[in-house]
Design a protein around this motif. Structure first.
Motif, PDB file in Angstrom:
ATOM      1  N   ARG A  67      -7.985   8.244   1.539  1.00  0.00           N
ATOM      2  CA  ARG A  67      -6.702   7.587   1.257  1.00  0.00           C
ATOM      3  C   ARG A  67      -5.836   7.537   2.507  1.00  0.00           C
ATOM      4  NH1 ARG A  67      -7.162  10.580  -3.574  1.00  0.00           N
ATOM      5  NH2 ARG A  67      -5.853  12.233  -2.687  1.00  0.00           N
ATOM      6  N   ALA A  68      -5.834   8.638   3.280  1.00  0.00           N
ATOM      7  CA  ALA A  68      -5.042   8.660   4.514  1.00  0.00           C
ATOM      8  C   ALA A  68      -5.551   7.614   5.498  1.00  0.00           C
ATOM      9  CB  ALA A  68      -5.098  10.054   5.141  1.00  0.00           C
ATOM     10  N   TRP A  69      -6.881   7.491   5.600  1.00  0.00           N
ATOM     11  CA  TRP A  69      -7.453   6.487   6.504  1.00  0.00           C
ATOM     12  C   TRP A  69      -7.098   5.082   6.042  1.00  0.00           C
ATOM     13  CZ3 TRP A  69     -10.825   2.420   5.991  1.00  0.00           C
ATOM     14  CH2 TRP A  69     -11.319   1.871   7.174  1.00  0.00           C
ATOM     15  N   GLN A  70      -7.179   4.842   4.735  1.00  0.00           N
ATOM     16  CA  GLN A  70      -6.839   3.525   4.210  1.00  0.00           C
ATOM     17  C   GLN A  70      -5.368   3.195   4.460  1.00  0.00           C
ATOM     18  OE1 GLN A  70      -8.089   4.038   0.125  1.00  0.00           O
ATOM     19  NE2 GLN A  70     -10.069   3.059   0.480  1.00  0.00           N
ATOM     20  N   GLU A  71      -4.497   4.180   4.258  1.00  0.00           N
ATOM     21  CA  GLU A  71      -3.069   3.954   4.498  1.00  0.00           C
ATOM     22  C   GLU A  71      -2.811   3.670   5.973  1.00  0.00           C
ATOM     23  OE1 GLU A  71      -1.170   7.429   3.036  1.00  0.00           O
ATOM     24  OE2 GLU A  71      -1.475   6.923   0.910  1.00  0.00           O
ATOM     25  N   ARG A  72      -3.497   4.414   6.845  1.00  0.00           N
ATOM     26  CA  ARG A  72      -3.329   4.186   8.281  1.00  0.00           C
ATOM     27  C   ARG A  72      -3.840   2.804   8.673  1.00  0.00           C
ATOM     28  NH1 ARG A  72      -6.157   7.718  13.157  1.00  0.00           N
ATOM     29  NH2 ARG A  72      -5.142   6.640  14.898  1.00  0.00           N
ATOM     30  N   TYR A  73      -4.989   2.419   8.123  1.00  0.00           N
ATOM     31  CA  TYR A  73      -5.547   1.103   8.433  1.00  0.00           C
ATOM     32  C   TYR A  73      -4.612  -0.003   7.956  1.00  0.00           C
ATOM     33  CZ  TYR A  73      -8.616  -2.958   8.215  1.00  0.00           C
ATOM     34  OH  TYR A  73      -9.146  -4.215   8.356  1.00  0.00           O
ATOM     35  N   GLN A  74      -4.084   0.141   6.740  1.00  0.00           N
ATOM     36  CA  GLN A  74      -3.164  -0.863   6.220  1.00  0.00           C
ATOM     37  C   GLN A  74      -1.903  -0.942   7.071  1.00  0.00           C
ATOM     38  OE1 GLN A  74      -2.605   0.320   2.148  1.00  0.00           O
ATOM     39  NE2 GLN A  74      -4.581  -0.485   1.471  1.00  0.00           N
ATOM     40  N   ALA A  75      -1.427   0.224   7.545  1.00  0.00           N
ATOM     41  CA  ALA A  75      -0.247   0.233   8.408  1.00  0.00           C
ATOM     42  C   ALA A  75      -0.542  -0.473   9.726  1.00  0.00           C
ATOM     43  CB  ALA A  75       0.199   1.674   8.663  1.00  0.00           C
ATOM     44  N   GLN A  76      -1.753  -0.277  10.263  1.00  0.00           N
ATOM     45  CA  GLN A  76      -2.129  -0.939  11.509  1.00  0.00           C
ATOM     46  C   GLN A  76      -2.238  -2.448  11.319  1.00  0.00           C
ATOM     47  OE1 GLN A  76      -5.737   1.037  12.628  1.00  0.00           O
ATOM     48  NE2 GLN A  76      -4.714   2.897  13.322  1.00  0.00           N
TER      49      GLN A  76
END
Length: 210
Positions: A67-76
């Motif tokens: 989930r953290a990776w997905q949130e970071r990717y979406q933020a990027q």
């Protein structure tokens, strides 16, 4: 030997004791075996429970990391989209500013007014050496434009005639104030656009490192 003379009483007592001891042993053995089985089952259940708990905890950690990776990717992705939108808006603003500046060139290059308020025609000479250094400052060779920069050149009909090589750099280039302003107006937005690209790239890289 007669049967009556045998030690029946002692034998019966010994047999009774043996039976009792055998019963006690058998009961103790079975009880111990049952206790061992219960203890083994309890230990196995505890081990299984520990394994299941650790497996759930690992799954929770993996899901949290995902989930953290997905949130970071979406933020990027959002940051990249916003940077692109901002860059396109900057280009549109620079183009609009360029057109406004081009319309004002004639107003500031055709005449000048002295302290008495008298208008005069602009008489400004830019030597060939000045034009060469001006273009060189933009990384432009005499043979033509380089690095996307526009060269400053004289307007049609303003090119000077042939001169002696010794004083060629000090002769009138035919370039006017209007030519200089028009050239800067063309090159200025390119410089600002490149600056916006670099700043946007730096912001994006900084976002990746967070």
């Amino acid at each position: 030997m007669e049967l009556k003379s045998l030690p029946w009483r002692g034998m019966l007592i010994a047999l009774g004791v043996a039976v009792v001891l055998g019963g006690i042993y058998q009961k103790g053995y079975l009880h111990g075996q049952g206790d061992a089985t219960l203890a083994g089952n309890a230990a196995l259940s505890e081990l299984q429970a520990t394994f299941d708990r650790e497996k759930r905890e690992q799954t929770d950690r993996d899901n949290a990391a995902l989930r953290a990776w997905q949130e970071r990717y979406q933020a990027q992705v959002l940051a990249a989209h916003q940077a692109e939108v901002g860059y396109q808006a900057t280009l549109a603003s620079l183009q609009q500013q360029k057109q406004q500046l081009l319309r004002k060139i004639d107003d500031v290059t055709q005449r000048w007014i002295d302290e008495q308020g008298q208008p005069h025609a602009v008489q400004c000479v830019f030597t060939r050496g000045f034009v060469q250094q001006y273009n060189a400052a933009f990384g432009v060779a005499e043979s033509g434009a380089q690095n996307g920069a526009a060269t400053v050149t004289a307007q049609p009909g303003q090119a000077p005639g042939p001169v002696h090589p010794a004083d060629a750099r000090l002769r009138d280039s035919g370039v006017t104030q209007r030519d200089i302003l028009a050239n800067i107006t063309d090159n200025g937005p390119q410089c600002q656009a490149l600056s916006a690209q670099v700043n946007g790239l730096l912001d994006y890289i900084e976002g990746l490192q967070q």
